[in-house]
Design an enzyme around this catalytic site. Structure first.
Site, PDB file in Angstrom:
ATOM      1  N   LYS A 127      17.645  18.801   1.596  1.00 42.27           N
ATOM      2  CA  LYS A 127      17.808  19.094   0.157  1.00 42.27           C
ATOM      3  C   LYS A 127      17.541  20.563  -0.157  1.00 42.27           C
ATOM      4  O   LYS A 127      18.000  21.069  -1.172  1.00 42.27           O
ATOM      5  CB  LYS A 127      16.895  18.201  -0.684  1.00 42.27           C
ATOM      6  CG  LYS A 127      15.423  18.532  -0.592  1.00 42.27           C
ATOM      7  CD  LYS A 127      14.602  17.618  -1.488  1.00 42.27           C
ATOM      8  CE  LYS A 127      13.122  17.856  -1.300  1.00 42.27           C
ATOM      9  NZ  LYS A 127      12.294  16.955  -2.071  1.00 42.27           N
ATOM     10  N   SER A 156       3.203  16.300   8.810  1.00 40.18           N
ATOM     11  CA  SER A 156       4.310  17.135   8.326  1.00 40.18           C
ATOM     12  C   SER A 156       5.571  16.866   9.157  1.00 40.18           C
ATOM     13  O   SER A 156       6.236  17.804   9.633  1.00 40.18           O
ATOM     14  CB  SER A 156       3.935  18.623   8.339  1.00 40.18           C
ATOM     15  OG  SER A 156       2.783  18.850   7.569  1.00 40.18           O
ATOM     16  N   TYR A 181      -8.676  15.101   0.787  1.00 43.61           N
ATOM     17  CA  TYR A 181      -7.483  15.005  -0.062  1.00 43.61           C
ATOM     18  C   TYR A 181      -7.889  14.751  -1.510  1.00 43.61           C
ATOM     19  O   TYR A 181      -8.406  13.685  -1.858  1.00 43.61           O
ATOM     20  CB  TYR A 181      -6.534  13.900   0.433  1.00 43.61           C
ATOM     21  CG  TYR A 181      -5.976  14.140   1.827  1.00 43.61           C
ATOM     22  CD1 TYR A 181      -6.045  15.395   2.431  1.00 43.61           C
ATOM     23  CD2 TYR A 181      -5.375  13.112   2.548  1.00 43.61           C
ATOM     24  CE1 TYR A 181      -5.537  15.613   3.714  1.00 43.61           C
ATOM     25  CE2 TYR A 181      -4.862  13.321   3.824  1.00 43.61           C
ATOM     26  CZ  TYR A 181      -4.968  14.579   4.398  1.00 43.61           C
ATOM     27  OH  TYR A 181      -4.470  14.790   5.664  1.00 43.61           O
TER      28      TYR A 181
HETATM   29  N1  LIG Z   1      -4.423  16.222   9.875  1.00 44.81           N
HETATM   30  C1  LIG Z   1      -4.012  17.258   9.180  1.00 44.81           C
HETATM   31  O1  LIG Z   1      -4.539  18.385   9.314  1.00 44.81           O
HETATM   32  C2  LIG Z   1      -2.887  17.069   8.188  1.00 44.81           C
HETATM   33  C3  LIG Z   1      -2.309  18.208   7.562  1.00 44.81           C
HETATM   34  C4  LIG Z   1      -1.240  17.988   6.670  1.00 44.81           C
HETATM   35  C5  LIG Z   1      -0.785  16.687   6.418  1.00 44.81           C
HETATM   36  N2  LIG Z   1      -1.384  15.616   7.033  1.00 44.81           N
HETATM   37  C6  LIG Z   1      -0.900  14.214   6.781  1.00 44.81           C
HETATM   38  O2  LIG Z   1       0.515  14.165   6.897  1.00 44.81           O
HETATM   39  C7  LIG Z   1       1.106  13.643   5.695  1.00 44.81           C
HETATM   40  C8  LIG Z   1       2.444  14.276   5.438  1.00 44.81           C
HETATM   41  O3  LIG Z   1       2.411  15.672   5.573  1.00 44.81           O
HETATM   42  P1  LIG Z   1       3.131  16.700   4.576  1.00 44.81           P
HETATM   43  O4  LIG Z   1       3.154  16.163   3.198  1.00 44.81           O
HETATM   44  O5  LIG Z   1       2.523  18.034   4.872  1.00 44.81           O
HETATM   45  O6  LIG Z   1       4.617  16.843   5.153  1.00 44.81           O
HETATM   46  P2  LIG Z   1       5.960  15.982   5.198  1.00 44.81           P
HETATM   47  O7  LIG Z   1       5.700  14.552   5.238  1.00 44.81           O
HETATM   48  O8  LIG Z   1       6.753  16.610   6.292  1.00 44.81           O
HETATM   49  O9  LIG Z   1       6.676  16.393   3.810  1.00 44.81           O
HETATM   50  C9  LIG Z   1       6.377  15.734   2.623  1.00 44.81           C
HETATM   51  C10 LIG Z   1       7.141  16.361   1.463  1.00 44.81           C
HETATM   52  O10 LIG Z   1       8.545  16.382   1.716  1.00 44.81           O
HETATM   53  C11 LIG Z   1       9.261  15.948   0.546  1.00 44.81           C
HETATM   54  N3  LIG Z   1       9.874  14.657   0.903  1.00 44.81           N
HETATM   55  C12 LIG Z   1       9.282  13.613   1.573  1.00 44.81           C
HETATM   56  N4  LIG Z   1      10.155  12.627   1.790  1.00 44.81           N
HETATM   57  C13 LIG Z   1      11.331  13.010   1.262  1.00 44.81           C
HETATM   58  C14 LIG Z   1      12.620  12.418   1.193  1.00 44.81           C
HETATM   59  N5  LIG Z   1      12.857  11.233   1.734  1.00 44.81           N
HETATM   60  N6  LIG Z   1      13.614  13.096   0.548  1.00 44.81           N
HETATM   61  C15 LIG Z   1      13.387  14.311   0.013  1.00 44.81           C
HETATM   62  N7  LIG Z   1      12.182  14.944   0.060  1.00 44.81           N
HETATM   63  C16 LIG Z   1      11.165  14.302   0.686  1.00 44.81           C
HETATM   64  C17 LIG Z   1       8.222  15.837  -0.576  1.00 44.81           C
HETATM   65  O11 LIG Z   1       8.056  17.123  -1.194  1.00 44.81           O
HETATM   66  P3  LIG Z   1       9.066  17.726  -2.301  1.00 44.81           P
HETATM   67  O12 LIG Z   1       9.727  16.588  -3.014  1.00 44.81           O
HETATM   68  O13 LIG Z   1       8.188  18.563  -3.177  1.00 44.81           O
HETATM   69  O14 LIG Z   1      10.027  18.577  -1.512  1.00 44.81           O
HETATM   70  C18 LIG Z   1       6.960  15.514   0.196  1.00 44.81           C
HETATM   71  O15 LIG Z   1       5.774  15.886  -0.475  1.00 44.81           O
HETATM   72  C19 LIG Z   1       0.034  13.888   4.622  1.00 44.81           C
HETATM   73  O16 LIG Z   1       0.149  12.994   3.527  1.00 44.81           O
HETATM   74  C20 LIG Z   1      -1.253  13.670   5.394  1.00 44.81           C
HETATM   75  O17 LIG Z   1      -1.576  12.293   5.471  1.00 44.81           O
HETATM   76  C21 LIG Z   1      -2.401  15.801   7.914  1.00 44.81           C
END
Ligand SMILES: NC(=O)c1ccc[n+]([C@@H]2O[C@H](COP(=O)([O-])OP(=O)(O)OC[C@H]3O[C@@H](n4cnc5c(N)ncnc54)[C@H](OP(=O)(O)O)[C@@H]3O)[C@@H](O)[C@H]2O)c1
Length: 308
Positions: free
Chosen positions: A211, A201, A53
């Site tokens: 949103k 995710s 990251y």
């Molecule tokens: N192991 C792996 O291969 C892997 C892969 C991916 C991720 N991860 C982990 O999973 C975590 C989260 O994954 P992710 O960021 O892909 O997906 P996520 O948590 O499903 O989505 C996060 C995104 O959604 C929006 N968001 C989050 N909370 C919100 C809310 N309450 N209201 C409105 N918008 C909101 C933001 O983007 P916007 O504001 O731009 O819309 C944010 O960047 C990462 O930080 C990481 O630690 C692991």
């Protein structure tokens, strides 16, 4: 805050984990620290990062926070990950990478060390032996895998068991819009083996927040997959999330989506671009959907996703 045991390890983690993938990229240092402060204040003790990251920037920011916040080291259960990239495929490289992560984090040991994805040309047993070596060297308290299929999870679990080390977790993409871990049997395999599923995710990269709409598609790379047609397709699910949320003191679609994962026995890791989002996501804990609501969400998500 609700806590649960990670696998059969001795780690007790909050029911929601804070994802830090955007730290050092879309999140400034001040923003990252504010989110981590808020997490601790709300009893969220589980923090997930990775060497990949921001090419180590996320680990560095988390490390700075831990150094500046004396209470953090005692409270935080810190997870990071090794990436088995094609130019570093020997088990010794895993231990070397872990020591580099520890330097960036300013720690002598992490709580959970995960292999970020399987790299099939190298046998799973080889990587699991390297993870077991990391436990024996006291560089990590527990070990996990990420993006492992059911059969890969079974092999990883067996290889670690031969070394007397439990497999604590498998971190996979899992949400109301990504039910492959259920369809593939992974959720069941993990339950049978005593391995915790960590859901990444979990709000489908923002799509489950409500949103984004057919008239407001997400910016950047996400718009390729989450285009207008996709957003039209998922609206019935967003409507149900809103309706159910209203009956639980006005919980938001994100909070209901995260709670659905908690009800499935998974630990979701939402990421947040700002403090308001983090605050909202932490509100997914401390209350429960009913069995009927979980079943309704199961059925609605299946229906909208089969509507290709
Ligand atoms: N192991 C792996 O291969 C892997 C892969 C991916 C991720 N991860 C982990 O999973 C975590 C989260 O994954 P992710 O960021 O892909 O997906 P996520 O948590 O499903 O989505 C996060 C995104 O959604 C929006 N968001 C989050 N909370 C919100 C809310 N309450 N209201 C409105 N918008 C909101 C933001 O983007 P916007 O504001 O731009 O819309 C944010 O960047 C990462 O930080 C990481 O630690 C692991």
């Amino acid at each position: 805050m609700e806590y649960r045991r990670l696998g059969i390890s001795d780690l007790s983690v909050s029911a929601v984990c804070l994802g830090t993938m955007t730290y050092g990229q879309q999140n400034s240092e001040a923003e990252a620290h504010a989110q981590l402060d808020l997490a601790l204040a709300r009893g969220i003790n589980f923090i997930d990062t990775a060497e990949m990251y921001g090419r180590g920037r996320s680990e560095r920011l988390v490390g700075q926070f831990m150094a500046e916040t004396p209470a953090a080291r005692a409270q935080v259960v810190l997870a990071t990950k090794f990436a088995p990239l094609p130019w570093r495929l020997s088990p010794g490289r895993l231990l070397h990478a872990l020591r580099e992560s520890l330097n960036r984090l300013g720690l002598s040991r992490v709580d959970l060390y995960q292999i970020h994805f399987p790299y099939t040309p190298v046998a799973i047993e080889t990587w699991m032996n390297a993870l077991a070596d990391a436990v024996e060297a006291d560089l990590t308290r527990a070990v996990g895998v990420s993006n492992f299929s059911p059969s890969q999870t079974i092999r990883a679990h067996a290889a670690l068991a031969r070394r007397g080390v439990p497999l604590a977790s498998n971190q996979v993409e899992y949400s109301l819009l990504e039910r492959e871990p259920e369809a593939s049997g992974l959720v069941k395999v993990c339950a049978d083996l005593g391995v915790t599923v960590i859901a990444y995710s979990p709000i489908a990269k923002g799509m489950l927040t409500g949103k984004y709409t057919p008239d407001n598609i997400p910016p950047g790379m996400r718009r390729r997959m989450y285009n207008r047609d996709y957003l039209i397709k998922i609206q019935p699910l967003i409507d149900v999330l809103r309706e159910i949320g209203q009956t639980h003191s006005d919980k938001s679609p994100s909070q209901v989506s995260l709670n659905w994962l908690i009800c499935k026995g998974a630990v979701p890791i939402p990421g947040a671009k700002n403090l308001r989002q983090a605050q909202e996501n932490f509100g997914a804990v401390g209350w429960r959907l009913t069995d009927d609501e979980v079943a309704r969400l199961d059925e609605t998500s299946k229906r909208v996703m089969s509507n290709e």
